[in-house]
Design a protein around this motif. Structure first.
Motif, PDB file in Angstrom:
ATOM      1  N   ALA A  54       0.827  -1.209   0.000  1.00  0.00           N
ATOM      2  CA  ALA A  54       0.000   0.000   0.000  1.00  0.00           C
ATOM      3  C   ALA A  54       0.861   1.258   0.000  1.00  0.00           C
ATOM      4  O   ALA A  54       0.555   2.230  -0.706  1.00  0.00           O
ATOM      5  CB  ALA A  54      -0.936  -0.005   1.211  1.00  0.00           C
ATOM      6  N   VAL A  55       1.936   1.250   0.792  1.00  0.00           N
ATOM      7  CA  VAL A  55       2.832   2.412   0.820  1.00  0.00           C
ATOM      8  C   VAL A  55       3.495   2.592  -0.546  1.00  0.00           C
ATOM      9  O   VAL A  55       3.648   3.725  -1.032  1.00  0.00           O
ATOM     10  CB  VAL A  55       3.882   2.256   1.937  1.00  0.00           C
ATOM     11  CG1 VAL A  55       4.985   3.302   1.804  1.00  0.00           C
ATOM     12  CG2 VAL A  55       3.223   2.376   3.307  1.00  0.00           C
ATOM     13  N   HIS A  56       3.888   1.495  -1.186  1.00  0.00           N
ATOM     14  CA  HIS A  56       4.480   1.598  -2.529  1.00  0.00           C
ATOM     15  C   HIS A  56       3.482   2.194  -3.510  1.00  0.00           C
ATOM     16  O   HIS A  56       3.840   3.080  -4.310  1.00  0.00           O
ATOM     17  CB  HIS A  56       4.920   0.207  -3.000  1.00  0.00           C
ATOM     18  CG  HIS A  56       6.290  -0.175  -2.536  1.00  0.00           C
ATOM     19  ND1 HIS A  56       7.340  -0.397  -3.402  1.00  0.00           N
ATOM     20  CD2 HIS A  56       6.792  -0.354  -1.291  1.00  0.00           C
ATOM     21  CE1 HIS A  56       8.432  -0.709  -2.709  1.00  0.00           C
ATOM     22  NE2 HIS A  56       8.118  -0.701  -1.421  1.00  0.00           N
ATOM     23  N   ASN A  57       2.244   1.734  -3.468  1.00  0.00           N
ATOM     24  CA  ASN A  57       1.229   2.257  -4.377  1.00  0.00           C
ATOM     25  C   ASN A  57       0.919   3.721  -4.091  1.00  0.00           C
ATOM     26  O   ASN A  57       0.700   4.524  -5.012  1.00  0.00           O
ATOM     27  CB  ASN A  57      -0.048   1.423  -4.276  1.00  0.00           C
ATOM     28  CG  ASN A  57       0.117   0.040  -4.871  1.00  0.00           C
ATOM     29  OD1 ASN A  57       0.902  -0.153  -5.798  1.00  0.00           O
ATOM     30  ND2 ASN A  57      -0.610  -0.932  -4.341  1.00  0.00           N
ATOM     31  N   SER A  61       1.696   7.178  -6.546  1.00  0.00           N
ATOM     32  CA  SER A  61       0.678   8.185  -6.872  1.00  0.00           C
ATOM     33  C   SER A  61       0.999   9.551  -6.299  1.00  0.00           C
ATOM     34  O   SER A  61       0.256  10.515  -6.535  1.00  0.00           O
ATOM     35  CB  SER A  61      -0.694   7.728  -6.336  1.00  0.00           C
ATOM     36  OG  SER A  61      -1.059   6.475  -6.862  1.00  0.00           O
ATOM     37  N   ASN A  62       2.089   9.657  -5.521  1.00  0.00           N
ATOM     38  CA  ASN A  62       2.397  10.912  -4.823  1.00  0.00           C
ATOM     39  C   ASN A  62       3.877  11.261  -4.923  1.00  0.00           C
ATOM     40  O   ASN A  62       4.551  11.512  -3.913  1.00  0.00           O
ATOM     41  CB  ASN A  62       1.980  10.816  -3.344  1.00  0.00           C
ATOM     42  CG  ASN A  62       0.489  10.788  -3.156  1.00  0.00           C
ATOM     43  OD1 ASN A  62      -0.163  11.822  -3.056  1.00  0.00           O
ATOM     44  ND2 ASN A  62      -0.073   9.583  -3.100  1.00  0.00           N
ATOM     45  N   ARG A  63       4.389  11.237  -6.137  1.00  0.00           N
ATOM     46  CA  ARG A  63       5.746  11.702  -6.427  1.00  0.00           C
ATOM     47  C   ARG A  63       6.797  10.967  -5.601  1.00  0.00           C
ATOM     48  O   ARG A  63       7.754  11.563  -5.109  1.00  0.00           O
ATOM     49  CB  ARG A  63       5.864  13.207  -6.223  1.00  0.00           C
ATOM     50  CG  ARG A  63       4.929  14.020  -7.113  1.00  0.00           C
ATOM     51  CD  ARG A  63       5.068  15.511  -6.854  1.00  0.00           C
ATOM     52  NE  ARG A  63       4.163  16.266  -7.716  1.00  0.00           N
ATOM     53  CZ  ARG A  63       4.047  17.599  -7.679  1.00  0.00           C
ATOM     54  NH1 ARG A  63       4.785  18.311  -6.826  1.00  0.00           N
ATOM     55  NH2 ARG A  63       3.203  18.204  -8.486  1.00  0.00           N
ATOM     56  N   GLU A  64       6.585   9.683  -5.430  1.00  0.00           N
ATOM     57  CA  GLU A  64       7.548   8.793  -4.761  1.00  0.00           C
ATOM     58  C   GLU A  64       7.705   9.061  -3.270  1.00  0.00           C
ATOM     59  O   GLU A  64       8.625   8.534  -2.637  1.00  0.00           O
ATOM     60  CB  GLU A  64       8.928   8.880  -5.437  1.00  0.00           C
ATOM     61  CG  GLU A  64       8.919   8.456  -6.880  1.00  0.00           C
ATOM     62  CD  GLU A  64       8.454   7.014  -7.064  1.00  0.00           C
ATOM     63  OE1 GLU A  64       9.021   6.133  -6.410  1.00  0.00           O
ATOM     64  OE2 GLU A  64       7.519   6.787  -7.860  1.00  0.00           O
ATOM     65  N   PHE A 220      11.778   7.322  -1.838  1.00  0.00           N
ATOM     66  CA  PHE A 220      12.646   6.172  -2.086  1.00  0.00           C
ATOM     67  C   PHE A 220      14.114   6.593  -2.202  1.00  0.00           C
ATOM     68  O   PHE A 220      15.016   5.879  -1.752  1.00  0.00           O
ATOM     69  CB  PHE A 220      12.202   5.427  -3.345  1.00  0.00           C
ATOM     70  CG  PHE A 220      10.987   4.580  -3.142  1.00  0.00           C
ATOM     71  CD1 PHE A 220      11.049   3.424  -2.370  1.00  0.00           C
ATOM     72  CD2 PHE A 220       9.780   4.925  -3.717  1.00  0.00           C
ATOM     73  CE1 PHE A 220       9.922   2.647  -2.172  1.00  0.00           C
ATOM     74  CE2 PHE A 220       8.643   4.141  -3.537  1.00  0.00           C
ATOM     75  CZ  PHE A 220       8.719   2.999  -2.753  1.00  0.00           C
ATOM     76  N   ALA A 221      14.346   7.762  -2.771  1.00  0.00           N
ATOM     77  CA  ALA A 221      15.721   8.238  -2.946  1.00  0.00           C
ATOM     78  C   ALA A 221      16.416   8.525  -1.617  1.00  0.00           C
ATOM     79  O   ALA A 221      17.655   8.568  -1.550  1.00  0.00           O
ATOM     80  CB  ALA A 221      15.730   9.489  -3.821  1.00  0.00           C
TER      81      ALA A 221
END
Length: 335
Positions: A54-57, A61-64, A220-221
């Protein structure tokens, strides 16, 4: 004359049979209980897997960026240091923000993020220990055991990771690693590479993990140690934590650090006088706002790559802190 032979069991024979049945039950019961716990633990792991996905999805949808815990879509833009009880900051926890990605879009669509999300979910019947449960946010191994004490607002079992965060002392309890890298009760501030106490900041550089207590969340970065080496979510027992017991949708409840050891016991709700050295008091945030579960020997965690791991409570303390941190440069192999 012929005598009729009586058919039946003697008392001694019945007692022997009963004793044998009792022994068999005694041998089988632990195996049955172990099988049930294994099934519950598997379901709990599946819940964490769903949270990770869910966090990945959400990030896609929210600029990573991972979901934040407060001030989401808040037009008032009130300073984050304002009182937590005000509607300006009660915009829902991380678990509220990912509702559409855990098959709860109809509930999410009922919420007006201009208003007080906490009050809206209360009104929808999610308040109190008798309110509507969110199955995906509840570990079946916990059931009601850890959630029925006074003040527990809602059933849920998963908290966000602030990592190896500084947790200033309270009631004389402090945890530092000893010479062997294991937790030991000493004086001073809590051991941690995240430099703002209790993660109460929106400054990225001052947070060790992937979430702050306030409204900062990683991209993620920002996870330079690697998503497979960094904790995202972990298990908690809400009524064993002073803030965890506020409920799954509270903006001031999910914050959890790896600084306190896994399954450190704060579940007795024991109150001690101020300045008394007792790390088991439920109000001691250093240990109560830590990851813990009802699973024997450890707790389950979702990592930032979406995988789920069971970490033993005997894990090396330094290794555990490295898994909590997203950017300390100390990548380790997950046990």
């Amino acid at each position: 004359m012929f005598s009729k032979k009586r058919v039946g069991f003697t008392l001694v024979e019945l007692l022997v049979v009963i004793a044998i049945i009792g022994i068999l039950v005694g041998l089988l019961l632990p195996a049955v209980q172990a099988a049930r716990e294994a099934a519950r633990r598997m379901q709990c792991g599946n819940n964490l897997k769903q949270l990770g996905l869910a966090v990945h999805n959400y990030a896609d949808s929210n600029r990573e960026q991972f979901p934040i815990g407060t001030r989401h879509e808040d037009p008032a833009n009130t300073p984050v240091a304002a009182a937590w009880s005000g509607g300006a900051h009660r915009k829902g926890s991380v678990l509220v923000k990912i509702l559409p990605f855990v098959e709860q879009a109809p509930l999410y669509d009922q919420l007006d993020f201009v208003g007080d999300i906490h009050a809206q979910l209360d009104a929808l019947g999610y308040n109190g220990t008798s309110g509507t449960r969110m199955g995906v946010y509840t570990c079946p191994s916990d059931g009601t055991t850890g959630n029925t004490l006074s003040g527990a607002h809602q059933f849920y079992n998963y908290g966000k990771n602030m990592g190896n965060q500084v947790m200033p002392g309270q009631f004389g309890c402090n945890i530092y690693p000893d010479a062997g890298g294991n937790p030991a009760v000493l004086g001073g501030n809590m051991y941690g590479s995240g430099t703002t106490g209790h993660g109460s900041t929106n400054t990225q550089a001052n947070i060790s993990g992937v979430f702050s207590r306030f409204s900062w969340a990683a991209r993620f970065a920002d996870i330079t140690d690697g998503t497979a080496n960094t904790i995202l979510f972990g298990e908690i027992i809400p009524s064993c934590g002073d803030h965890h017991r506020n409920g799954w949708y509270s903006t001031n409840s999910l914050w959890t650090a790896t600084t306190g050891p896994i399954n450190f016991n704060t579940c007795g709700w024991q109150q001690v006088p101020n300045n008394a050295s007792n790390c088991n008091d439920y109000r001691v945030w250093q240990t109560s706002q830590a990851f813990k579960s009802q699973h024997p020997g450890g707790a389950q965690f979702a990592l930032c790559d979406g995988s789920v791991r069971f970490l033993p409570e005997t894990i090396d303390y330094a290794t555990y802190q490295q898994l909590g941190s997203r950017n300390d440069g100390q990548t380790v192999q997950v046990p």
